[in-house]
Structure formats: C-alpha cells, structure tokens
Write a protein that holds these residues in place. Structure first.
Motif, PDB file in Angstrom:
ATOM      1  N   GLY A 382       0.801  -1.218   0.000  1.00  0.00           N
ATOM      2  CA  GLY A 382       0.000   0.000   0.000  1.00  0.00           C
ATOM      3  C   GLY A 382       0.829   1.259   0.000  1.00  0.00           C
ATOM      4  N   ARG A 383       2.038   1.187   0.561  1.00  0.00           N
ATOM      5  CA  ARG A 383       2.894   2.373   0.609  1.00  0.00           C
ATOM      6  C   ARG A 383       3.277   2.823  -0.802  1.00  0.00           C
ATOM      7  N   ARG A 384       3.702   1.898  -1.639  1.00  0.00           N
ATOM      8  CA  ARG A 384       4.105   2.261  -3.009  1.00  0.00           C
ATOM      9  C   ARG A 384       2.891   2.679  -3.836  1.00  0.00           C
ATOM     10  N   VAL A 415      -4.580   2.248   1.353  1.00  0.00           N
ATOM     11  CA  VAL A 415      -4.071   3.349   0.545  1.00  0.00           C
ATOM     12  C   VAL A 415      -4.201   4.668   1.286  1.00  0.00           C
ATOM     13  N   ARG A 416      -5.342   4.896   1.917  1.00  0.00           N
ATOM     14  CA  ARG A 416      -5.552   6.167   2.620  1.00  0.00           C
ATOM     15  C   ARG A 416      -4.553   6.334   3.767  1.00  0.00           C
ATOM     16  N   TYR A 417      -4.192   5.254   4.437  1.00  0.00           N
ATOM     17  CA  TYR A 417      -3.246   5.364   5.553  1.00  0.00           C
ATOM     18  C   TYR A 417      -1.911   5.926   5.082  1.00  0.00           C
ATOM     19  N   TYR A 418      -1.450   5.501   3.895  1.00  0.00           N
ATOM     20  CA  TYR A 418      -0.126   5.910   3.424  1.00  0.00           C
ATOM     21  C   TYR A 418      -0.149   7.181   2.568  1.00  0.00           C
ATOM     22  N   MET A 490       0.166   1.049 -12.873  1.00  0.00           N
ATOM     23  CA  MET A 490       1.384   0.574 -12.215  1.00  0.00           C
ATOM     24  C   MET A 490       1.032  -0.626 -11.355  1.00  0.00           C
ATOM     25  N   HIS A 491       1.870  -1.674 -11.469  1.00  0.00           N
ATOM     26  CA  HIS A 491       1.704  -2.865 -10.641  1.00  0.00           C
ATOM     27  C   HIS A 491       2.730  -2.825  -9.509  1.00  0.00           C
ATOM     28  N   VAL A 492       2.238  -2.897  -8.284  1.00  0.00           N
ATOM     29  CA  VAL A 492       3.111  -3.023  -7.120  1.00  0.00           C
ATOM     30  C   VAL A 492       2.814  -4.378  -6.498  1.00  0.00           C
ATOM     31  N   ARG A 493       3.523  -4.723  -5.467  1.00  0.00           N
ATOM     32  CA  ARG A 493       3.332  -6.041  -4.871  1.00  0.00           C
ATOM     33  C   ARG A 493       1.883  -6.231  -4.419  1.00  0.00           C
ATOM     34  N   GLY A 494       1.186  -7.148  -5.076  1.00  0.00           N
ATOM     35  CA  GLY A 494      -0.174  -7.506  -4.685  1.00  0.00           C
ATOM     36  C   GLY A 494      -1.260  -6.559  -5.123  1.00  0.00           C
ATOM     37  N   LEU A 495      -0.914  -5.411  -5.742  1.00  0.00           N
ATOM     38  CA  LEU A 495      -1.908  -4.396  -6.097  1.00  0.00           C
ATOM     39  C   LEU A 495      -1.651  -3.850  -7.491  1.00  0.00           C
ATOM     40  N   THR A 496      -2.704  -3.324  -8.084  1.00  0.00           N
ATOM     41  CA  THR A 496      -2.601  -2.578  -9.331  1.00  0.00           C
ATOM     42  C   THR A 496      -3.230  -1.207  -9.116  1.00  0.00           C
TER      43      THR A 496
END
Length: 505
Positions: A382-384, A415-418, A490-496
């Motif tokens: 979620g950070r990225r 997402v909102r947290y980061y 963008m694809h990040v770990r576990g998320l798009t």
C-alpha cells in the motif's frame, strides 16, 4: 588453646578476607534473586520494538487505525454494529494516537509494552510455582518465542490479553497464599481486563479453577472457593454487556473460521509459537521427565492453564461458532514457557539448561528475522501504491478502491493510511462512507453511474490482471468503462494502481 570461635580470620591473597568475598557473593546472589524478572522484560521489550516500523500494516491494523482515529462518539456508534469485542482496545488506542500519532512504530508500541509486562508476570509466576532459576528460564523463553515478538509488533489487542491473563495467574497465586479481599480484588480486575480485551480469553479461568481446587484440597478452607468464585463473578460483571453485544456480531467477526479437526492441531501448534522448529523444541522440553518429577503438582497446575483453554475452545468450535484459532489462545504461551522452563531446569549438569535455552533462542532467529520484513504482515504494498498516486495527484481526483467481494482486504484503508495529508481523494463509488455508517466498511453506491463525476479517478485493485476492473462488481465496472479510459497503470506487490480519465463525448 585457641577455640575455633575466637580464631582470627585469615586474609586472602589480595589482602581481603574470605568473609568479605563471601559477603560480596551473597550480595550479588541476592541482587540476582531480586532482578530475575528484569532481564526477560528487557529482552522482550528490545525484540518488541526492534524493526517494528519496517513491516507495513495489515488489514486488522488498518481496522484499528480506522476505529481509533474516529471521535469517541463515532467509535461508540461503530461498536454497536461491529468489533465490540475490541472496543476497550480501540478506546485506549484512540487516546494513544491522539497524543503520540499514528506511525506504525507508535501504533505498535503499546503491544510491545504489554508483552514486556507479561514477561515480568511470567517470571514472577514461575518463581512462585518453582524457583528463581526456572523463573529466569521461563521469562527468557517467553521473550524468545517468535509469536510473542510478532504480536508485540502488531496494533491489535493480543498483547494486552497476554498481559491480563499473565497478571491474573500471578495474582491468583498471590491471593491463594493469604486469601483476603485486598488480594482477591486485583485478581477480579485482571479477569475483567482479560474479558474486555478479548472475551474468548476467559477460557483461562478453567485452568485457574484447577489451581484453586488443588489449593482447597490442601487447606479445606471454604474461603478459598468463595474468594475465587466471588472475584470471578465481580470480574465478569463488566464483561456481560460485551458478551451480549458480541453474540449479535459473531456472524461478522469470526464466521470465516473453519471447524477444526484433529489434523488442525499441527498447524495450530506451529502457529501458536510462530515457528515449527521452536514449537517442536517446546514439545521436547515439556516432555523432559525431570520437569514432571520435581514439584509434580505445580507442573500439573500450570499444565492445566496451558492445555484446558485450547481443549475447551476446540470442543466449543464444533458448535455454532468457531473459537479455535492460535492467536485467540496466544495467552496460553506463558504457561507453556513455564512448563518448558521446568524441564530445562531439571537437566543435569545445570549447564545443560543454559545450553538448551540458547539453542531454542538460536533456532527461532530465522523466524524472528522473517517477521520483521516488509511483507511479514501483509502481501500488498500500500505504501508504493499511495506514493504513485501522490506523485500524480491533482485536486479534485476521485478514488475507487476495489470492494465488493474483496472489501475484507480493506484496500481503501490501506491506501488512505499511506497517502500524505495534502492528498484528498473523493471516494466516488460509495453511498455512505464507513464513519457515516458506523461501520468498518462503506456502503456501495446503488447506481454507480450516478456517483461518477470527477474528471479523474484513481482505481486500486488486487492482483496484477491486465484488465484492471476485472475484480469490480459488474455495475461499477460497466459505469467506469462507459465514461472513463485508463491512461496510466502501475503494478506493485499484490496491487494494481490505475488512473482513469473521463472521455469527452
């Protein structure tokens, strides 16, 4: 002839007397005897805070953050609908975050402090039941268990439960030594705390009842039974409303747990200690015959504290609700540590006990390191994802995290947290947000096309499918496809993460 009583004391080689050296040794021994609980506490605290900021929060911790950052009125409104069993913890965290902030390390610090307190009570309990050496072994074993570090680094209630139950066990032994209201009342308070932080933990009272029964057999004092019964009743009084409310919410809270069977115990045992190898070491230590032959009744009593809550939860979990889950019984680990320490202390020569302790700690090092990686709590980044959005953000942007069947992943909260404070995204596919509903989840917009109005929308979904909207409910997917086109992804770990911009008609 000079008698031995009046013979002069001979000086040692360094000019000091043997008596002086003996006095110093006795002083050091006395100091060690008074501070035996300190070393487990310091080690538990050190392991609890080490690397605690590195792992990203996971969905249960996002629930903590969401609940604790509401006003007290909004929080109590939420507890009427969901997560009442965590209400005491959320209320504590509400004030903690208000004062110290909501960074991962700060949010997890109370759990580390709670586990540190639990280490103290583990050592104190082992001292009362056995001796100082067993107490030191028990406390250090507790600190070395990977699952203890794991939940010392999590913004959830489990560390507080372990503290409350460990404290209650010591307070019970203390009350049984000299039964009096001033000793039973603190025990009642510990029972209440355990129930308020997690009502399933009240199964620990089954093991305490065994200790009380054996004490009654020894002294035949009715006051022992009456004091225990009265203090339990007093402790349960503030928990009763929580139990009644929790029963109405149980379908939402633990409906995902599966009925356990005998083979479930294998994974359960490994997960209880956070390491298959460490859990195997505990089985070996508990089975050492010397640990059972020395002070056999005490071993049986602390064994009941360890075994009965697990056995009862397994039986109850074949009814309408399932409670058999390793972190729900994490509070039994202190008792397992005392049992294992009794086995270690019975080894001869005595150095073998120290070697065994070091070996268990060393075996757990790989798992201790693993739980401090960024992916140890959750497999999404979620950070990225939040950073990608923040770098391209424009005022007025919308936000469409996947919900539907995947809402339990709490991607919206992640997402909102980061996101930095300067980024304000409008959640475009909801009728009411979670705070407005008094819930942890927002309600979906009944007509998605009517809720879409922003020129740009940030879509976040799970996985890395080429079709970004594949996991969205059909109505939401169709509405987005009809009025927007994907311009960045963008694809990040576990998320798009994808940016959708309104098409011109």
């Amino acid at each position: 002839m000079t008698s031995s009583a009046t013979a002069p004391v001979r000086s040692g080689p360094g000019g000091g007397s043997n008596g002086t050296r003996t006095g110093r040794t006795a002083g050091l021994t006395a100091l060690a005897g008074r501070t035996f609980w300190l070393w487990p506490a310091l080690l538990t605290l050190a392991l609890g805070v080490r690397g605690s900021a590195r792992p990203q929060l996971w969905r249960d911790e996002y629930a903590t953050w969401s609940a604790a950052t509401r006003s007290t009125g909004e929080l109590f409104d939420m507890l009427q609908h969901v997560d009442a069993v965590s209400g005491a913890y959320y209320l504590f965290m509400h004030y903690w975050i208000a004062v110290l902030g909501d960074s991962p390390a700060v949010m997890r610090l109370p759990s580390a402090l709670a586990m540190t307190g639990a280490a103290v009570f583990v050592a104190l309990t082992a001292r009362k039941m056995f001796d100082t050496r067993t107490a030191l072994f028990a406390g250090l074993l507790f600190a070395a268990v990977p699952s203890i570090s794991r939940y010392a680094q999590e913004a959830r209630t489990y560390g507080f439960v372990v503290l409350a139950v460990s404290c209650a066990t010591w307070l019970l032994l203390r009350a049984l030594e000299r039964p009096a209201p001033r000793r039973w009342l603190p025990y009642a308070a510990a029972v209440a705390a355990a129930g308020l932080f997690h009502m399933v933990s009240l199964l620990f009272l089954s093991g305490h009842a065994v200790i009380v029964f054996f004490q009654w057999r020894r002294d035949r004092n009715r006051g022992t039974l009456l004091g225990f019964g009265a203090s339990v009743l007093i402790g349960l009084l503030p928990v009763v409303p929580l139990v009644l409310l929790g029963q109405r919410q149980v379908g939402r809270q633990i409906s995902w747990l599966q009925t356990p069977w005998l083979q479930t115990y294998i994974d359960y045992w490994h997960n209880l200690f956070g390491s298959a190898l460490v859990s195997g070491c505990f089985l070996v230590l508990i089975a050492i015959p010397g640990g059972w032959t020395r002070r056999r009744q005490r071993v049986f009593e602390i064994g009941a504290v360890a075994v009965l809550p697990i056995a009862i939860s397994w039986v109850l979990s074949h009814g309408p609700s399932v409670y058999f889950f390793e972190r729900y019984q994490l509070y039994t680990v202190p008792a397992w540590c005392i049992l294992a320490a009794a086995g270690l202390n019975s080894l001869r020569p005595r150095l073998l006990g120290v070697v065994g302790l070091v070996l268990v700690a060393a075996i757990g090092v790989p798992d201790q390191q693993k739980l401090r990686t960024s992916t140890s709590h959750e497999h999404t980044d979620g950070r990225r994802a939040a950073q990608f959005i923040a770098d391209r953000y424009r005022p007025g942007d919308g936000f469409a995290p996947v919900r539907g069947e995947d809402k339990w992943m709490m991607i919206d909260l992640e997402v909102r947290y980061y996101l930095p404070e300067r980024v304000h995204l409008q959640d475009v596919l909801v009728a009411k947000n979670a705070v407005q509903r008094g819930d942890l989840f927002a309600s979906a917009c009944p007509v998605p096309s009517a809720c879409l109005g922003t020129p740009r929308i940030w879509v976040v979904t799970m996985g890395s499918d080429s079709d970004t909207l594949k996991r969205f409910p059909a109505a939401e997917s169709e509405a987005l496809r009809a009025s927007y086109r994907q311009t960045e992804v963008m694809h990040v770990r576990g998320l798009t993460v994808a940016l959708f911009e309104r098409t011109t008609s």
